[in-house]
Design an enzyme around this catalytic site. Structure first.
Site, PDB file in Angstrom:
ATOM      1  N   GLU A 262     -10.315 -13.645  -2.377  1.00 10.70           N
ATOM      2  CA  GLU A 262     -10.970 -12.960  -1.351  1.00 10.70           C
ATOM      3  C   GLU A 262     -11.518 -14.006  -0.404  1.00 10.70           C
ATOM      4  O   GLU A 262     -11.421 -14.976  -0.568  1.00 10.70           O
ATOM      5  CB  GLU A 262     -11.935 -11.975  -2.043  1.00 10.70           C
ATOM      6  CG  GLU A 262     -13.250 -12.643  -2.646  1.00 10.70           C
ATOM      7  CD  GLU A 262     -14.292 -11.766  -3.212  1.00 10.70           C
ATOM      8  OE1 GLU A 262     -13.888 -10.791  -3.004  1.00 10.70           O
ATOM      9  OE2 GLU A 262     -15.269 -12.205  -3.708  1.00 10.70           O
TER      10      GLU A 262
ATOM     11  N   SER B 290       0.827  -9.987   0.017  1.00  5.05           N
ATOM     12  CA  SER B 290       0.618  -8.507  -0.203  1.00  5.05           C
ATOM     13  C   SER B 290       1.174  -7.652   0.932  1.00  5.05           C
ATOM     14  O   SER B 290       1.155  -6.505   1.035  1.00  5.05           O
ATOM     15  CB  SER B 290      -0.637  -8.243  -0.331  1.00  5.05           C
ATOM     16  OG  SER B 290      -1.462  -8.798   0.444  1.00  5.05           O
TER      17      SER B 290
ATOM     18  N   SER C 227      -8.479   0.071   7.629  1.00 10.82           N
ATOM     19  CA  SER C 227      -8.347  -1.144   8.654  1.00 10.82           C
ATOM     20  C   SER C 227      -6.834  -1.217   8.968  1.00 10.82           C
ATOM     21  O   SER C 227      -6.450  -2.111   9.992  1.00 10.82           O
ATOM     22  CB  SER C 227      -8.733  -2.538   8.294  1.00 10.82           C
ATOM     23  OG  SER C 227      -8.132  -3.058   6.979  1.00 10.82           O
TER      24      SER C 227
ATOM     25  N   GLY D 146     -16.513 -12.685   2.650  1.00 14.20           N
ATOM     26  CA  GLY D 146     -16.709 -11.503   1.949  1.00 14.20           C
ATOM     27  C   GLY D 146     -16.460 -11.688   0.373  1.00 14.20           C
ATOM     28  O   GLY D 146     -15.449 -11.221  -0.150  1.00 14.20           O
TER      29      GLY D 146
ATOM     30  N   ASP E  29     -17.757 -10.616  -2.307  1.00 12.15           N
ATOM     31  CA  ASP E  29     -18.772  -9.369  -3.063  1.00 12.15           C
ATOM     32  C   ASP E  29     -17.927  -9.322  -4.422  1.00 12.15           C
ATOM     33  O   ASP E  29     -18.562  -9.150  -5.354  1.00 12.15           O
ATOM     34  CB  ASP E  29     -18.622  -8.322  -2.396  1.00 12.15           C
ATOM     35  CG  ASP E  29     -17.150  -7.580  -2.210  1.00 12.15           C
ATOM     36  OD1 ASP E  29     -16.525  -8.230  -1.146  1.00 12.15           O
ATOM     37  OD2 ASP E  29     -16.662  -6.570  -2.468  1.00 12.15           O
TER      38      ASP E  29
ATOM     39  N   LYS F  82       0.712  -1.179  -0.035  1.00  7.48           N
ATOM     40  CA  LYS F  82      -0.054  -0.049  -0.219  1.00  7.48           C
ATOM     41  C   LYS F  82       0.824   1.203   0.037  1.00  7.48           C
ATOM     42  O   LYS F  82       0.256   2.332  -0.475  1.00  7.48           O
ATOM     43  CB  LYS F  82      -0.955  -0.013   1.128  1.00  7.48           C
ATOM     44  CG  LYS F  82      -2.205  -0.809   1.002  1.00  7.48           C
ATOM     45  CD  LYS F  82      -3.463  -0.310   1.550  1.00  7.48           C
ATOM     46  CE  LYS F  82      -4.751  -1.210   1.165  1.00  7.48           C
ATOM     47  NZ  LYS F  82      -4.539  -2.500   1.650  1.00  7.48           N
TER      48      LYS F  82
END
Ligand SMILES: *Cc1c(COP(=O)(O)O)cnc(C)c1O
Length: 316
Positions: A203, A303, A77, A207, A209, A52
């Site tokens: 994922e 990651s 988070s 979750g 989605d 990130k």
């Protein structure tokens, strides 16, 4: 504004003096278990412990001086907050970070240590975007989104660019999927540098989605999922990330928390590295679907490595 591979190239030039070129690791025992050649891009060794930093720095560096002077705000988070705090510190920008009160203690502490001003909220009760928008309006701060911005997407794409430069073309690449910044950026690099490579988002099963959004062809919103993969507790993909993902990603896999813990143990014991639960999404999917990829050259993005080891060690 739509992020392109040229934006990934520009981001790479911007990041070169500041970001680590993270290593690519292999394990003969993992290769043997999976029956494939598995190449791990280890973003747990990136500055602040996750990819990130790439997106945050790329976005903050492109703000005009007025906005930089007024300061930035972000909700996260954990890892995005650390990334914004660190990037802002390097650029001399004041940063306010809105974080869940139950975020891993290490992530809260590190964000403060980078010089960020931390405000906490209840992850299951409060609307963090609302809190952020109010503060931003009151104080004239610029909101730095965790994934849904072309500059963030382009920055995240520099990890996969490095991976392909390092190892050449791949048959398949597995990428952790939360809001889709890493996956969308990875897609831009993959289509430019290894066009035939199949690209998969992974994922948490709680979750899914992203999977449902891909199947339905429209962004599906869910309640905040309860999973140990705290970096992927997003409620929906972004408009920018979904536009890229639906065109370029071959499929999305899901894995359980138990599979994530198992994969954390595997990378810990076989590669001697600490990966956080979200960072293990890719490997967990490779291990579950090993037979489909037998004999292939597979990339896996680890990651991040900001695991709360005290809490994990206390689990039964
Ligand atoms: C944020 C994060 C993700 C998910 O990234 P998105 O860009 O939101 O899809 C995955 N792994 C780690 C370690 C993260 O911090």
């Amino acid at each position: 504004m739509v992020a392109t591979y040229d934006d990934v190239l520009a981001a790479a030039a911007r990041l070169a003096p500041h970001a680590h070129r993270t290593p690519v690791l292999r394990s003969r025992l993992i290769d043997a278990e999976v029956g494939a050649e598995v190449l791990f891009k280890c973003e747990n060794f990136q500055r602040m412990g996750a990819f990130k930093f790439r997106g945050a720095y790329n976005a903050l560096a492109q703000l005009d001086t007025g906005r930089q002077r007024a300061g930035v705000i972000a909700f996260s988070s954990g890892n995005h907050a650390q990334a914004v705090a660190l990037a802002a510190g390097l650029l001399g920008i004041p940063a306010t970070l809105v974080m869940p009160s139950d975020a891993p203690a290490g992530k809260l502490a590190a964000t403060k240590a980078y010089g960020g001003h931390v405000i906490t909220y209840d992850r299951y009760a409060d609307d963090r975007e609302d809190i952020c928008r109010t503060l931003a309006a009151e104080r004239g701060l610029t909101l730095v989104p965790p994934f849904d911005h072309p500059h963030v997407i382009a920055g995240q794409g520099t990890a996969a660019k490095e991976l392909f430069e390092h190892v050449g073309a791949l048959d398949a690449l597995f990428v952790p999927l939360g809001g889709g910044g890493l996956l969308a950026g990875t897609a831009l690099a993959t289509r430019a540098l290894s066009p035939a490579c199949r690209l998969y988002g992974v994922e948490p099963a709680a979750g899914d989605d992203g999977l449902r959004s891909l199947r339905q062809g429209t962004i599906v919103r869910i309640n905040t999922p309860r999973t140990i993969a705290d970096g992927a507790q997003t409620q929906q993909l972004g408009v920018h990330t979904f536009a890229i993902i639906r065109q370029t990603v071959d499929d999305v896999f899901t894995v359980t928390d138990a599979e994530l813990l198992d994969s954390m143990r595997v990378v810990g014991s076989l590669m001697k590295i600490v990966a956080e639960p979200t960072g293990c999404l890719g490997l967990a999917a490779v291990r579950r679907h090993a037979r489909r990829f037998s004999g292939q050259r597979i990339g896996v993005i680890i990651s991040g490595g900001n695991a709360d080891l005290t809490a994990l060690a206390a689990r039964p």
